[in-house]
Scaffold this active site. Structure first.
Site, PDB file in Angstrom:
ATOM      1  N   ASN A 188      -3.183   8.874   4.302  1.00 37.64           N
ATOM      2  CA  ASN A 188      -1.949   8.166   4.639  1.00 37.64           C
ATOM      3  C   ASN A 188      -1.695   7.976   6.134  1.00 37.64           C
ATOM      4  OD1 ASN A 188      -1.247   7.791   1.985  1.00 37.64           O
ATOM      5  ND2 ASN A 188       0.145   9.549   1.878  1.00 37.64           N
ATOM      6  N   ARG A 231       0.834  -1.212   0.000  1.00 34.58           N
ATOM      7  CA  ARG A 231       0.000   0.000   0.000  1.00 34.58           C
ATOM      8  C   ARG A 231       0.867   1.260   0.000  1.00 34.58           C
ATOM      9  NH1 ARG A 231      -3.260   2.573   4.620  1.00 34.58           N
ATOM     10  NH2 ARG A 231      -4.794   3.864   3.531  1.00 34.58           N
ATOM     11  N   HIS A 266      -5.953  -5.235  -3.091  1.00 37.88           N
ATOM     12  CA  HIS A 266      -6.869  -5.236  -1.946  1.00 37.88           C
ATOM     13  C   HIS A 266      -7.088  -6.632  -1.385  1.00 37.88           C
ATOM     14  CE1 HIS A 266      -8.865  -1.127  -3.176  1.00 37.88           C
ATOM     15  NE2 HIS A 266      -7.664  -0.985  -2.642  1.00 37.88           N
TER      16      HIS A 266
END
Length: 317
Positions: A92, A60, A189
């Site tokens: 973030n 990620r 994902h």
């Protein structure tokens, strides 16, 4: 070095090379730092043995780095007085495992100081993360430079979990990425964890007609509502991205077809024929997904920027 760690590198060395643009090269460090990939793989493996969430975090982190100014390590920079950095931007704040990149940088600097960029370390660590979770391998083109600028406000450019298909298409096309890349990279994902805030729009006050997104499977929606009640106060409440959240597989696509994906942006992949057909293809073939994911990762990680090779990944030289 562990057998699993050795496997990462041996499988990479026998993987067919892809041609590269962007000034990157598969043999960029062959003469200047030949052991760089072994050193980084060892650090990522050791961190993963202690914390199974590390691979998802690093993958990620790499995505979020590449989508702002290119794959330039800007996501690694710390905020300082007068400048709030990317890592402290709203999308973030849940990024973690920065310490793994710090450890890898320290280990690499010990054998070849001032040679390997933090951006390259993150790109290699992301690849290792996929391999360590039983995903495919690939050779990572290298030669990225580290960016000197990192601004939290630019994180608004990241594709959001609430995006519809046209917003997703625009976000990816602005970075030279296709609809095929969108569907393949969304497969990332399959790893990790999501906080309630990323999908609460689907389970509470969805629109004026429905409280719950009607594209969600009712039993799945009910389980999400129990985890994330409307007045949820638990800071870390959330759920796994899929039931096999520490294994890189094609379960993500199967869940989309079952109306059990977490994000609006996941379900959005079914709203047009082209992306829906790709979801179905990857749901039925892990091999097809792996091939597409590798091609799209190489393409995304070749979006470059940056000017220097940082000595410390958290601060500019």
């Amino acid at each position: 070095m562990s057998s699993k760690c050795t496997l990462i590198l041996s499988s990479v060395l026998h993987f067919s090379a892809f041609s590269q643009g962007s000034g990157l090269s598969l043999n960029y460090y062959t003469k200047t730092c030949p052991d760089v990939e072994y050193v980084i793989a060892q650090v990522v493996w050791e961190a993963t043995m202690k914390d199974k969430t590390v691979p998802a975090a690093l993958l990620r982190m790499h995505f979020h780095d590449c989508f702002i100014r290119g794959c330039d390590g800007s996501v690694l920079l710390n905020s300082k007085r007068g400048n709030k950095a990317e890592k402290d931007g709203p999308p973030n704040v849940s990024l973690h495992a920065f310490y793994v990149i710090d450890s890898a940088k320290k280990a690499v600097e010990a054998i070849c100081p001032g040679i390997v960029s933090c951006a390259d370390i993150l790109a290699l660590a992301a690849r290792d993360s996929v391999v360590l979770t039983e995903g495919p391998t690939w050779e990572v083109p290298k030669g990225r430079k580290d960016e000197k600028i990192s601004q939290a406000r630019e994180t608004r450019q990241l594709p959001a979990p609430t995006f519809n298909i046209s917003q997703l298409q625009q976000s990816f096309s602005q970075r030279g990425l296709s609809m095929e890349d969108l569907v393949a990279l969304s497969g990332g994902h399959t790893l990790g964890f999501s906080h309630c805030s990323s999908f609460q729009n689907r389970i509470h006050n969805f629109n004026s007609t429905h409280d719950i997104d009607p594209t969600l499977h009712p039993s799945f929606a009910a389980s999400l509502k129990s985890i994330c009640p409307i007045n949820n106060k638990a800071k870390n409440a959330g759920t796994k991205m899929d039931p096999s959240s520490t294994t890189f597989d094609n379960t993500y696509y199967k869940l989309i077809l079952q109306k059990k994906s977490l994000f609006s942006s996941d379900q959005a992949l079914l709203t047009i024929r082209k992306t829906k057909d790709l979801v179905s293809k990857y749901a039925s073939s892990k091999k097809a997904f792996n091939t597409a994911f590798v091609n799209s990762m190489i393409k995304m990680s070749s979006i470059t920027g940056g000017q220097e090779v940082r000595k410390d990944c958290r601060v500019v030289n």
